[in-house]
Scaffold this active site. Structure first.
Site, PDB file in Angstrom:
ATOM      1  N   ASP A  68       0.773  -1.530  -0.025  1.00 26.38           N
ATOM      2  CA  ASP A  68      -0.038   0.212   0.187  1.00 26.38           C
ATOM      3  C   ASP A  68       1.340   1.250   0.102  1.00 26.38           C
ATOM      4  O   ASP A  68       0.196   2.013   0.468  1.00 26.38           O
ATOM      5  CB  ASP A  68      -1.228  -0.187   0.963  1.00 26.38           C
ATOM      6  CG  ASP A  68      -0.166   0.262   2.944  1.00 26.38           C
ATOM      7  OD1 ASP A  68       1.206  -0.224   2.069  1.00 26.38           O
ATOM      8  OD2 ASP A  68      -0.967  -0.315   4.040  1.00 26.38           O
ATOM      9  N   HIS A 274      25.173   4.626 -16.242  1.00 29.76           N
ATOM     10  CA  HIS A 274      24.235   5.128 -15.549  1.00 29.76           C
ATOM     11  C   HIS A 274      23.801   3.644 -13.602  1.00 29.76           C
ATOM     12  O   HIS A 274      23.091   2.695 -13.677  1.00 29.76           O
ATOM     13  CB  HIS A 274      22.634   4.793 -15.718  1.00 29.76           C
ATOM     14  CG  HIS A 274      22.314   5.531 -16.968  1.00 29.76           C
ATOM     15  ND1 HIS A 274      21.214   5.427 -17.626  1.00 29.76           N
ATOM     16  CD2 HIS A 274      23.249   6.620 -16.976  1.00 29.76           C
ATOM     17  CE1 HIS A 274      21.381   7.155 -18.494  1.00 29.76           C
ATOM     18  NE2 HIS A 274      22.408   6.881 -18.331  1.00 29.76           N
ATOM     19  N   ASP A 292      27.219  12.101 -11.624  1.00 29.72           N
ATOM     20  CA  ASP A 292      26.400  12.660 -12.345  1.00 29.72           C
ATOM     21  C   ASP A 292      25.217  12.452 -11.260  1.00 29.72           C
ATOM     22  O   ASP A 292      24.636  11.890 -11.368  1.00 29.72           O
ATOM     23  CB  ASP A 292      26.597  11.713 -13.165  1.00 29.72           C
ATOM     24  CG  ASP A 292      25.350  12.520 -14.279  1.00 29.72           C
ATOM     25  OD1 ASP A 292      24.317  13.000 -14.440  1.00 29.72           O
ATOM     26  OD2 ASP A 292      25.649  11.904 -15.402  1.00 29.72           O
ATOM     27  N   ASP A 303      21.947  18.512 -14.575  1.00 33.04           N
ATOM     28  CA  ASP A 303      21.591  17.323 -15.300  1.00 33.04           C
ATOM     29  C   ASP A 303      23.524  17.486 -15.367  1.00 33.04           C
ATOM     30  O   ASP A 303      24.646  17.942 -15.987  1.00 33.04           O
ATOM     31  CB  ASP A 303      21.647  16.538 -16.480  1.00 33.04           C
ATOM     32  CG  ASP A 303      22.256  15.727 -16.558  1.00 33.04           C
ATOM     33  OD1 ASP A 303      22.961  15.153 -15.887  1.00 33.04           O
ATOM     34  OD2 ASP A 303      21.800  14.659 -17.754  1.00 33.04           O
ATOM     35  N   HIS A 375      28.774   6.888 -26.462  1.00 29.69           N
ATOM     36  CA  HIS A 375      27.367   7.123 -26.048  1.00 29.69           C
ATOM     37  C   HIS A 375      27.281   8.785 -26.366  1.00 29.69           C
ATOM     38  O   HIS A 375      28.352   9.575 -26.966  1.00 29.69           O
ATOM     39  CB  HIS A 375      26.372   7.686 -24.679  1.00 29.69           C
ATOM     40  CG  HIS A 375      27.837   8.283 -23.707  1.00 29.69           C
ATOM     41  ND1 HIS A 375      27.717   9.560 -23.965  1.00 29.69           N
ATOM     42  CD2 HIS A 375      28.788   8.184 -22.297  1.00 29.69           C
ATOM     43  CE1 HIS A 375      28.328  10.298 -22.615  1.00 29.69           C
ATOM     44  NE2 HIS A 375      29.218   9.214 -22.388  1.00 29.69           N
ATOM     45  N   HIS A 379      21.699  16.631 -25.098  1.00 30.97           N
ATOM     46  CA  HIS A 379      20.175  16.202 -25.225  1.00 30.97           C
ATOM     47  C   HIS A 379      19.826  17.344 -24.171  1.00 30.97           C
ATOM     48  O   HIS A 379      20.422  18.305 -23.732  1.00 30.97           O
ATOM     49  CB  HIS A 379      19.888  14.679 -23.695  1.00 30.97           C
ATOM     50  CG  HIS A 379      20.380  14.417 -22.872  1.00 30.97           C
ATOM     51  ND1 HIS A 379      19.500  15.484 -21.320  1.00 30.97           N
ATOM     52  CD2 HIS A 379      21.224  14.128 -22.286  1.00 30.97           C
ATOM     53  CE1 HIS A 379      20.738  15.359 -20.673  1.00 30.97           C
ATOM     54  NE2 HIS A 379      21.453  14.846 -21.051  1.00 30.97           N
ATOM     55  N   HIS A 386      16.316  14.268 -19.962  1.00 27.24           N
ATOM     56  CA  HIS A 386      15.871  13.845 -21.335  1.00 27.24           C
ATOM     57  C   HIS A 386      14.827  14.141 -22.131  1.00 27.24           C
ATOM     58  O   HIS A 386      13.970  13.932 -22.393  1.00 27.24           O
ATOM     59  CB  HIS A 386      16.145  12.367 -21.997  1.00 27.24           C
ATOM     60  CG  HIS A 386      17.326  11.698 -21.504  1.00 27.24           C
ATOM     61  ND1 HIS A 386      18.378  10.627 -20.543  1.00 27.24           N
ATOM     62  CD2 HIS A 386      18.876  12.559 -20.995  1.00 27.24           C
ATOM     63  CE1 HIS A 386      18.844  10.365 -20.809  1.00 27.24           C
ATOM     64  NE2 HIS A 386      19.648  11.601 -20.443  1.00 27.24           N
ATOM     65  N   GLU A 403      28.635  16.432 -23.011  1.00 32.99           N
ATOM     66  CA  GLU A 403      28.661  15.163 -21.920  1.00 32.99           C
ATOM     67  C   GLU A 403      29.003  14.222 -22.529  1.00 32.99           C
ATOM     68  O   GLU A 403      29.321  13.343 -22.271  1.00 32.99           O
ATOM     69  CB  GLU A 403      27.783  15.624 -21.094  1.00 32.99           C
ATOM     70  CG  GLU A 403      26.630  14.750 -22.043  1.00 32.99           C
ATOM     71  CD  GLU A 403      25.610  13.636 -20.846  1.00 32.99           C
ATOM     72  OE1 GLU A 403      25.617  12.607 -20.651  1.00 32.99           O
ATOM     73  OE2 GLU A 403      23.868  13.939 -21.719  1.00 32.99           O
ATOM     74  N   TYR A 407      35.811   5.432 -20.917  1.00 35.49           N
ATOM     75  CA  TYR A 407      35.373   4.779 -19.718  1.00 35.49           C
ATOM     76  C   TYR A 407      36.475   3.438 -19.799  1.00 35.49           C
ATOM     77  O   TYR A 407      36.250   2.948 -21.316  1.00 35.49           O
ATOM     78  CB  TYR A 407      34.260   4.835 -19.782  1.00 35.49           C
ATOM     79  CG  TYR A 407      33.217   5.263 -19.677  1.00 35.49           C
ATOM     80  CD1 TYR A 407      32.498   6.023 -18.464  1.00 35.49           C
ATOM     81  CD2 TYR A 407      32.489   6.175 -21.295  1.00 35.49           C
ATOM     82  CE1 TYR A 407      31.611   7.319 -18.669  1.00 35.49           C
ATOM     83  CE2 TYR A 407      31.927   7.653 -20.865  1.00 35.49           C
ATOM     84  CZ  TYR A 407      31.340   7.780 -19.541  1.00 35.49           C
ATOM     85  OH  TYR A 407      30.186   8.791 -19.519  1.00 35.49           O
ATOM     86  N   ARG A 424      33.211  11.361 -17.241  1.00 38.14           N
ATOM     87  CA  ARG A 424      32.448  12.270 -17.930  1.00 38.14           C
ATOM     88  C   ARG A 424      32.429  13.227 -17.252  1.00 38.14           C
ATOM     89  O   ARG A 424      33.111  13.095 -16.223  1.00 38.14           O
ATOM     90  CB  ARG A 424      30.986  11.998 -17.669  1.00 38.14           C
ATOM     91  CG  ARG A 424      30.131  12.350 -18.682  1.00 38.14           C
ATOM     92  CD  ARG A 424      28.970  11.627 -18.635  1.00 38.14           C
ATOM     93  NE  ARG A 424      28.121  10.927 -17.581  1.00 38.14           N
ATOM     94  CZ  ARG A 424      28.070   9.421 -17.200  1.00 38.14           C
ATOM     95  NH1 ARG A 424      28.739   8.955 -17.440  1.00 38.14           N
ATOM     96  NH2 ARG A 424      27.415   9.004 -15.908  1.00 38.14           N
ATOM     97  N   GLU A 426      30.201  17.317 -17.419  1.00 41.03           N
ATOM     98  CA  GLU A 426      29.033  17.395 -18.493  1.00 41.03           C
ATOM     99  C   GLU A 426      28.035  18.431 -17.556  1.00 41.03           C
ATOM    100  O   GLU A 426      28.933  18.696 -16.438  1.00 41.03           O
ATOM    101  CB  GLU A 426      27.210  16.153 -17.805  1.00 41.03           C
ATOM    102  CG  GLU A 426      26.381  16.729 -18.216  1.00 41.03           C
ATOM    103  CD  GLU A 426      25.831  15.552 -18.182  1.00 41.03           C
ATOM    104  OE1 GLU A 426      25.738  14.585 -17.469  1.00 41.03           O
ATOM    105  OE2 GLU A 426      24.087  15.150 -18.722  1.00 41.03           O
TER     106      GLU A 426
HETATM  107  N1  GLY Z   1      22.111  11.873 -16.338  1.00 39.64           N
HETATM  108  C1  GLY Z   1      21.981  10.890 -17.232  1.00 39.64           C
HETATM  109  C2  GLY Z   1      21.903  11.244 -18.646  1.00 39.64           C
HETATM  110  O1  GLY Z   1      23.442  11.831 -18.264  1.00 39.64           O
HETATM  111  O2  GLY Z   1      22.106  11.844 -19.241  1.00 39.64           O
HETATM  112 MN    MN Z   2      23.231  13.914 -19.190  1.00 43.94          MN
HETATM  113 MN    MN Z   3      23.818  13.489 -16.514  1.00 40.88          MN
END
Ligand code: GLY
Ligand code: MN
Ligand code: MN
Length: 469
Positions: A68, A274, A292, A303, A375, A379, A386, A403, A407, A424, A426
């Protein structure tokens, strides 16, 4: 006489303070979206709708966590954008042209959950039918009238988004989202999904000044989280503790949520794009920590990623890879100009990383770059991390991330000295009419800036809790 002078002084001081305060304190927080903002968004949508057509939006489902207990409710971003309504079990109809309903002219109609004192005692206040109309500036009806409305209405050209499938039926409520969707589906209307998604994307891509304010705030809060963690970071802390410090800073600035599960990965964990487990109990002395983390402030999410050495000093290998990612990011950010293709930052960053990795002997040719940079670099951000948008050439007043990352997990086909490096960087970039602005620049980016910040003392250095057996 002296008493009189004191009295005059006091009166004067009180008046001055009151005037200063009224100048400082606006009637309502200037950063809250008001009903005019949402009304304008509906007008903007209406302009794109043909006459005699309607756009139908359903509120997001309540998602059950277990038994619940439900997850925190999060409104569907389009629904919020068009109404400001943050409760479930609702439907919005936007008409292409004004309608007469019950003798009144309406342009939009919002079906909402009515007041219910018992439910409100447990789960908090509802706006209710009249309350929602007054607060949101829109014609409302109880959601229980959606079915009779559908039975009467002659809906010809209908635009709708894909209907949510993960909806639980509350058998006691014949106007919960499950029932509203069943009632709608029973009409077997042909709906145009693609056209509506395109229009909403076009609208949400270009932010209004109010939205840019909120994004600025969300991004600044996130940058402050990075700054405080840089000061507080010590080898031996846990990933979860670092995540908690970020989120504590967000909460302190009034951001209730993160826009996506926080990613805090030390060493090899930083190579999982992720990684949200925050499972490592002890961060190693020589590890990098990839963080991140994005605060969500009044619906709008940042982000921001920083990668820092746990002990405050980059090793020679870590510095080489870090500076390559930074160079790629600079090249990507330079591409964030009105008219450039959406893919331009990714391509620019890829070029730099490919060339750098070839020089270091980590890859042999450009085609291999995706092994270590798998990647895209960009975005939109907004109500979604996103965010909705056309993903076409850049337009002014959109906010995007840049970003790039490298890796190199353990066991990669390269010299062992690079293993376990996951980096990374970003930032959140506002595309202006003239160029770009880095909204997250308060968070140190260069090796020298990061090492300098990490040498600063932290207020958390003294925050030591007793052991628990
Ligand atoms: N935090 C997810 C991305 O960087 O797109
Ligand atoms: Mn991002
Ligand atoms: Mn991110």
């Amino acid at each position: 006489m002296a008493a009189f002078r004191l009295c005059v002084l006091l009166v004067w001081a009180t008046i001055t303070a009151a005037t200063a305060q009224s100048r400082i304190l606006p009637d309502k927080p200037s950063d809250t979206l008001d009903k005019e903002f949402h009304r304008q968004r509906r007008e903007q949508l209406r302009k794109q709708l043909p006459a005699r057509s309607v756009a139908v939006f359903f509120a997001a489902p309540v998602r059950n966590r277990s038994n619940d207990v439900d997850y925190y409710y999060h409104q569907d971003p389009d629904f919020y954008y068009l109404t400001g309504y943050t409760e479930p079990n609702a439907v919005l109809i936007v008409y292409g042209e004004p309608q007469t309903i019950d003798g009144k002219q309406v342009q939009d109609l919002l079906f909402v959950q009515p007041n219910d004192p018992r439910a409100e005692q447990w789960n908090g206040k509802r706006l209710g039918v009249e309350g929602a109309s007054a607060a949101l500036g829109i014609a409302t009806q109880p959601n229980t009238t959606f079915k009779p409305y559908l039975d009467k209405a002659k809906l010809q050209q209908v635009y709708a988004k894909p209907l949510p499938a993960d909806v639980r039926d509350d058998k006691r409520d014949n106007a919960d989202l499950y029932s509203l969707l069943e009632q709608f589906k029973a009409k077997n209307l042909t709906t145009d999904v693609k056209a509506l998604e395109l229009v909403m994307g076009q609208m949400r891509e270009q932010k209004t000044p109010e939205e840019i304010n909120l994004l600025r705030k969300a991004v600044s809060i996130s940058a402050m989280g990075q700054v405080e963690v840089m000061k507080a970071m010590k080898p031996g802390m846990s990933e979860l503790e670092i995540q908690g410090l970020h989120e504590f800073v967000h909460n302190k600035y009034g951001a209730h949520f993160v826009g996506y599960p926080s990613i805090v990965g030390a060493g090899n964990n930083g190579c999982v794009l992720h990684y949200i487990e925050s499972a490592k109990p002890t961060i190693g002395n020589s590890e990098l920590v990839l963080m991140d983390v994005g605060a969500e402030y009044k619906g709008y999410t940042a982000d921001v990623t920083r990668t820092i050495p746990a002990n405050g000093k980059f090793s020679p290998e870590q510095k080489i890879i870090y500076e390559l990612v930074l160079k790629a990011q600079d090249a990507g950010i330079e591409q964030c100009k009105v008219g450039n293709q959406f893919s331009a930052p990714t391509q620019a960053a890829q070029e730099v990383i490919a060339e750098g990795l070839i020089k270091l002997g980590i890859i042999k040719n450009k085609a291999e770059v995706r092994r270590y940079f798998p990647h895209g670099a960009t975005h939109y951000i907004g109500l979604d991390v996103h965010d909705a948008g056309t993903y076409g050439p850049f337009k002014p007043n959109s906010v995007v991330t840049v970003e790039p990352g490298i890796y190199i997990p353990e066991g990669s086909p390269c010299d062992k000295k690079w293993w376990g490096i996951g980096i990374r960087i970003e930032d959140d970039i506002l595309i202006t009419g003239k160029g770009w602005e880095n909204l997250s620049k308060q968070a140190p980016r260069t090796v020298a800036e990061i090492e300098k910040m990490m040498a600063q003392p932290s207020a958390l250095d003294d925050f030591v809790l007793p052991e628990i057996e």
